[in-house]
Scaffold this motif. Sequence first.
Motif, PDB file in Angstrom:
ATOM      1  N   HIS A 390      19.235 -20.757 -19.928  1.00 20.64           N
ATOM      2  CA  HIS A 390      20.503 -20.477 -20.601  1.00 20.64           C
ATOM      3  C   HIS A 390      20.707 -21.411 -21.790  1.00 20.64           C
ATOM      4  O   HIS A 390      20.561 -22.632 -21.685  1.00 20.64           O
ATOM      5  N   SER A 391      21.052 -20.831 -22.921  1.00 22.02           N
ATOM      6  CA  SER A 391      21.412 -21.574 -24.119  1.00 22.02           C
ATOM      7  C   SER A 391      22.195 -20.614 -25.007  1.00 22.02           C
ATOM      8  O   SER A 391      22.186 -19.395 -24.773  1.00 22.02           O
ATOM      9  N   PRO A 392      22.880 -21.107 -26.033  1.00 15.62           N
ATOM     10  CA  PRO A 392      23.590 -20.176 -26.923  1.00 15.62           C
ATOM     11  C   PRO A 392      22.671 -19.125 -27.527  1.00 15.62           C
ATOM     12  O   PRO A 392      22.997 -17.932 -27.558  1.00 15.62           O
ATOM     13  N   ARG A 393      21.505 -19.545 -28.008  1.00 12.35           N
ATOM     14  CA  ARG A 393      20.578 -18.591 -28.626  1.00 12.35           C
ATOM     15  C   ARG A 393      20.045 -17.602 -27.584  1.00 12.35           C
ATOM     16  O   ARG A 393      19.908 -16.404 -27.857  1.00 12.35           O
ATOM     17  N   SER A 394      19.747 -18.099 -26.401  1.00 16.25           N
ATOM     18  CA  SER A 394      19.263 -17.220 -25.336  1.00 16.25           C
ATOM     19  C   SER A 394      20.303 -16.162 -24.990  1.00 16.25           C
ATOM     20  O   SER A 394      19.969 -14.986 -24.801  1.00 16.25           O
ATOM     21  N   ARG A 395      21.564 -16.568 -24.924  1.00 17.18           N
ATOM     22  CA  ARG A 395      22.609 -15.605 -24.587  1.00 17.18           C
ATOM     23  C   ARG A 395      22.724 -14.517 -25.652  1.00 17.18           C
ATOM     24  O   ARG A 395      22.876 -13.336 -25.338  1.00 17.18           O
ATOM     25  N   HIS A 396      22.649 -14.903 -26.910  1.00 16.63           N
ATOM     26  CA  HIS A 396      22.715 -13.899 -27.973  1.00 16.63           C
ATOM     27  C   HIS A 396      21.500 -12.969 -27.921  1.00 16.63           C
ATOM     28  O   HIS A 396      21.612 -11.770 -28.221  1.00 16.63           O
ATOM     29  N   ALA A 397      20.332 -13.508 -27.546  1.00 16.64           N
ATOM     30  CA  ALA A 397      19.139 -12.666 -27.425  1.00 16.64           C
ATOM     31  C   ALA A 397      19.290 -11.666 -26.289  1.00 16.64           C
ATOM     32  O   ALA A 397      18.909 -10.491 -26.418  1.00 16.64           O
ATOM     33  N   VAL A 398      19.835 -12.112 -25.169  1.00 17.45           N
ATOM     34  CA  VAL A 398      20.083 -11.211 -24.042  1.00 17.45           C
ATOM     35  C   VAL A 398      21.056 -10.112 -24.451  1.00 17.45           C
ATOM     36  O   VAL A 398      20.850  -8.923 -24.161  1.00 17.45           O
ATOM     37  N   ASN A 399      22.117 -10.499 -25.128  1.00 18.73           N
ATOM     38  CA  ASN A 399      23.129  -9.534 -25.562  1.00 18.73           C
ATOM     39  C   ASN A 399      22.522  -8.495 -26.501  1.00 18.73           C
ATOM     40  O   ASN A 399      22.716  -7.282 -26.337  1.00 18.73           O
ATOM     41  N   ALA A 400      21.757  -8.960 -27.498  1.00 14.41           N
ATOM     42  CA  ALA A 400      21.164  -8.037 -28.467  1.00 14.41           C
ATOM     43  C   ALA A 400      20.158  -7.105 -27.800  1.00 14.41           C
ATOM     44  O   ALA A 400      20.110  -5.902 -28.103  1.00 14.41           O
ATOM     45  N   THR A 401      19.355  -7.646 -26.895  1.00 16.32           N
ATOM     46  CA  THR A 401      18.372  -6.814 -26.202  1.00 16.32           C
ATOM     47  C   THR A 401      19.056  -5.752 -25.355  1.00 16.32           C
ATOM     48  O   THR A 401      18.651  -4.582 -25.352  1.00 16.32           O
ATOM     49  N   ALA A 402      20.108  -6.157 -24.641  1.00 13.54           N
ATOM     50  CA  ALA A 402      20.841  -5.196 -23.815  1.00 13.54           C
ATOM     51  C   ALA A 402      21.451  -4.091 -24.671  1.00 13.54           C
ATOM     52  O   ALA A 402      21.390  -2.903 -24.314  1.00 13.54           O
ATOM     53  N   ARG A 403      22.011  -4.448 -25.806  1.00 10.36           N
ATOM     54  CA  ARG A 403      22.632  -3.435 -26.665  1.00 10.36           C
ATOM     55  C   ARG A 403      21.573  -2.502 -27.260  1.00 10.36           C
ATOM     56  O   ARG A 403      21.784  -1.288 -27.366  1.00 10.36           O
ATOM     57  N   PHE A 404      20.440  -3.064 -27.655  1.00  4.40           N
ATOM     58  CA  PHE A 404      19.352  -2.230 -28.172  1.00  4.40           C
ATOM     59  C   PHE A 404      18.880  -1.244 -27.106  1.00  4.40           C
ATOM     60  O   PHE A 404      18.735  -0.035 -27.368  1.00  4.40           O
ATOM     61  N   LEU A 405      18.641  -1.740 -25.900  1.00  4.15           N
ATOM     62  CA  LEU A 405      18.132  -0.872 -24.838  1.00  4.15           C
ATOM     63  C   LEU A 405      19.159   0.188 -24.446  1.00  4.15           C
ATOM     64  O   LEU A 405      18.801   1.349 -24.196  1.00  4.15           O
ATOM     65  N   GLU A 406      20.429  -0.191 -24.392  1.00  3.48           N
ATOM     66  CA  GLU A 406      21.455   0.799 -24.054  1.00  3.48           C
ATOM     67  C   GLU A 406      21.574   1.854 -25.153  1.00  3.48           C
ATOM     68  O   GLU A 406      21.809   3.034 -24.874  1.00  3.48           O
ATOM     69  N   TYR A 407      21.400   1.439 -26.393  1.00  2.00           N
ATOM     70  CA  TYR A 407      21.430   2.404 -27.499  1.00  2.00           C
ATOM     71  C   TYR A 407      20.283   3.400 -27.361  1.00  2.00           C
ATOM     72  O   TYR A 407      20.478   4.617 -27.477  1.00  2.00           O
TER      73      TYR A 407
END
Length: 427
Positions: A390-407
């Motif tokens: 867990h880190s700020p950058r890791s959290r943003h990467a998780v968020n972006a990946t989840a949004r990409f995959l859901e899209y």
Amino acid sequence: MERILSAQAIPWIFLAVSLVGATFTLSALLRARKLFVFIVPYFFGAWLTGELALHHLAWQVVASIVFMALGALQSWPGLLGLAITLASWVGLLALHRRGMGAVASFERSLRDGLGEAYQDVEPLPEQAPLHQWVRPFRLRQAGVERIADLAYADGGERNLLDVIRSRVPSEGRPILLQIHGGAWVISRKEHQGQPLMNELALRGWLCVAPNYRLSPQATFPEHLIDVKRALAWIREHAAAYGGDPRFVAVTGGSAGGHLASLVALTANDPEYQPGFEEVDTSVSACVPFYGVYDLLDRHGFRGFQSPVPFFERVLMKCSPEEQRERWERASPTSRVHADAPPFLVIHGTHDCLAFVEDAREFVRALRDVSRKPVVYAELPGAQHAFDIFHSPRSRHAVNATARFLEYVRSGSQARLDSESPPQERQA
């Protein structure tokens, strides 16, 4: 005499500790990639400092308070140490801000690659839960269960996989295949991708993390064959765990990014499916993190640190001169084609183990031919393996990946609905 000596030594010790702290800070701020034998210690210092800048700030503050209470500022070495420490704190705050700023890089990349429609996917809260800040290495997630050590082939421990899912029962979950890295020679299924898999599990996904055979015992493409066997297991067994085998995305970091890309680009290739050629090994999306895309290093990005001798000795067991075509087929950059699935390629500018230029060239080659979206997120200041804890950058990467995959999944689901019989859609 001992007390006098101790009092005289304190400022010098403080100066030494200040220099150590500043060295960690500088290692994360600067991009130093061609350090030869020093690359591994540099990587660990830069990686842990860059992702845990506030933790480093905390220990430096505590150490400074202790030393000042002991009289470290009574002479010039202590004052110099304080000046160095204050400069280090400024650098650490800049590192933290850079990590938090990854959200802008991801948003820009998703918007450029997918258009404004990706914003319809609900993002994570931007602020991480407190426990992730305080305990970044605590990766267990309440509400998520791991079903461990399921055999997907007959290779013993290296052919086991884990299933990660929400404890809330459901069916028809989209599936993520997570491939661990480790330079094709080390690591296990439990060691990587945990923040991403936990978050997707909470969002209703089924995540599958396999081991695979490792070099030097294994020779490429045995690693890839194992991962495809895990994908075949998903096709046959995932429904029993609540998964929908019609939608499988693949991800991985470093060597796992290399293998994930090849999985996505070599769908149903019989060369990599001995004995299970009839199984559909296509995937719906691919998200490689800091992957290796050109085993030949044909552009010479690595200079005297070229990985080709390592690949020749450990991974491929032959030279490029002897079997050039085999090396080409093992390089994702050489396997791009028009029918590739959607890609989200993520790489850091400061990566000292897998150079960012390799990712840029792969993205350029893929965009030249692919009919599907190719999203590229280049993260300023990010080091290798930034997403493991867990880190700020890791959290943003998780968020972006989840949004990409859901899209991508939303488009896939709409297509499946349109192809199903009317009575099935009504049901």
